[in-house]
Design a protein around this motif. Structure first.
Motif, PDB file in Angstrom:
ATOM      1  N   GLU A  83     -27.622  63.250   6.628  1.00  0.00           N
ATOM      2  CA  GLU A  83     -27.912  62.947   5.225  1.00  0.00           C
ATOM      3  C   GLU A  83     -27.015  63.772   4.297  1.00  0.00           C
ATOM      4  OE1 GLU A  83     -31.575  63.464   2.078  1.00  0.00           O
ATOM      5  OE2 GLU A  83     -32.035  63.370   4.217  1.00  0.00           O
ATOM      6  N   GLU A  86     -23.499  62.318   4.358  1.00  0.00           N
ATOM      7  CA  GLU A  86     -23.431  61.064   3.597  1.00  0.00           C
ATOM      8  C   GLU A  86     -23.375  61.328   2.100  1.00  0.00           C
ATOM      9  OE1 GLU A  86     -26.687  58.602   4.778  1.00  0.00           O
ATOM     10  OE2 GLU A  86     -25.956  58.404   6.836  1.00  0.00           O
ATOM     11  N   LYS A  87     -24.194  62.269   1.623  1.00  0.00           N
ATOM     12  CA  LYS A  87     -24.176  62.633   0.202  1.00  0.00           C
ATOM     13  C   LYS A  87     -22.826  63.212  -0.195  1.00  0.00           C
ATOM     14  CE  LYS A  87     -28.926  64.013  -0.579  1.00  0.00           C
ATOM     15  NZ  LYS A  87     -29.761  65.159  -0.953  1.00  0.00           N
ATOM     16  N   GLU A  89     -19.926  62.723   1.239  1.00  0.00           N
ATOM     17  CA  GLU A  89     -18.920  61.656   1.270  1.00  0.00           C
ATOM     18  C   GLU A  89     -19.046  60.746   0.051  1.00  0.00           C
ATOM     19  OE1 GLU A  89     -15.648  59.628   2.800  1.00  0.00           O
ATOM     20  OE2 GLU A  89     -16.527  61.515   3.460  1.00  0.00           O
ATOM     21  N   ALA A  90     -20.268  60.408  -0.331  1.00  0.00           N
ATOM     22  CA  ALA A  90     -20.476  59.559  -1.511  1.00  0.00           C
ATOM     23  C   ALA A  90     -20.001  60.262  -2.775  1.00  0.00           C
ATOM     24  CB  ALA A  90     -21.950  59.185  -1.639  1.00  0.00           C
ATOM     25  N   GLN A  91     -20.257  61.544  -2.873  1.00  0.00           N
ATOM     26  CA  GLN A  91     -19.804  62.298  -4.045  1.00  0.00           C
ATOM     27  C   GLN A  91     -18.280  62.373  -4.081  1.00  0.00           C
ATOM     28  OE1 GLN A  91     -21.149  66.341  -4.206  1.00  0.00           O
ATOM     29  NE2 GLN A  91     -20.504  66.607  -6.322  1.00  0.00           N
ATOM     30  N   ARG A  92     -17.671  62.590  -2.926  1.00  0.00           N
ATOM     31  CA  ARG A  92     -16.212  62.666  -2.858  1.00  0.00           C
ATOM     32  C   ARG A  92     -15.576  61.337  -3.253  1.00  0.00           C
ATOM     33  NH1 ARG A  92     -12.218  61.580   0.556  1.00  0.00           N
ATOM     34  NH2 ARG A  92     -13.563  60.878   2.221  1.00  0.00           N
ATOM     35  N   LYS A  93     -16.176  60.237  -2.831  1.00  0.00           N
ATOM     36  CA  LYS A  93     -15.632  58.924  -3.167  1.00  0.00           C
ATOM     37  C   LYS A  93     -15.848  58.566  -4.629  1.00  0.00           C
ATOM     38  CE  LYS A  93     -15.701  56.780   1.358  1.00  0.00           C
ATOM     39  NZ  LYS A  93     -16.236  55.718   2.194  1.00  0.00           N
ATOM     40  N   SER A  94     -16.881  59.117  -5.259  1.00  0.00           N
ATOM     41  CA  SER A  94     -17.155  58.803  -6.663  1.00  0.00           C
ATOM     42  C   SER A  94     -16.252  59.573  -7.621  1.00  0.00           C
ATOM     43  CB  SER A  94     -18.614  59.091  -6.993  1.00  0.00           C
ATOM     44  OG  SER A  94     -18.852  60.483  -7.010  1.00  0.00           O
TER      45      SER A  94
END
Length: 106
Positions: A83, A86-87, A89-94
């Motif tokens: 988890e 995933e958070k 990675e999502a922050q890095r992509k945003s």
């Protein structure tokens, strides 16, 4: 049932590509990263570049996460770490990247 077998194989292949310590967290390594962030040189560099000192909160949060994982079962620890990854990675992509700045010439 036969349709889910290829999906399971893909999942195992993707999991096999991960580094062996993907679902683990070393508290000593996280503490070292936090300490390196708090050094005078790092803080001066951050102040010079961005105009403020670095809070290093994300590094301290990772120390806490590693300590929390150590007292959990292996399955629970893997779930928590997955988890967290995933958070992260999502922050890095945003966040903006170089492709947002440059435009393609025709």
């Amino acid at each position: 049932m036969a349709d889910s077998a290829p999906d399971a194989q893909i999942g195992r292949a993707a999991e096999a590509d991960l580094p062996f310590d993907y679902y683990t967290c070393k508290a000593s390594q996280a503490f070292d990263q936090w300490f390196a962030c708090m050094t005078v040189g790092k803080q001066l560099s951050n102040y010079y570049r961005y105009g403020h000192r670095s809070g290093c909160g994300k590094h301290w949060a990772k120390v806490g996460l590693c300590m929390k994982i150590k007292v959990r079962s292996e399955a629970s620890g893997k779930a928590i770490m997955a988890e967290y990854r995933e958070k992260e990675e999502a922050q890095r992509k945003s966040m903006p990247n170089v492709l947002d700045v440059w435009t393609r010439r025709e």
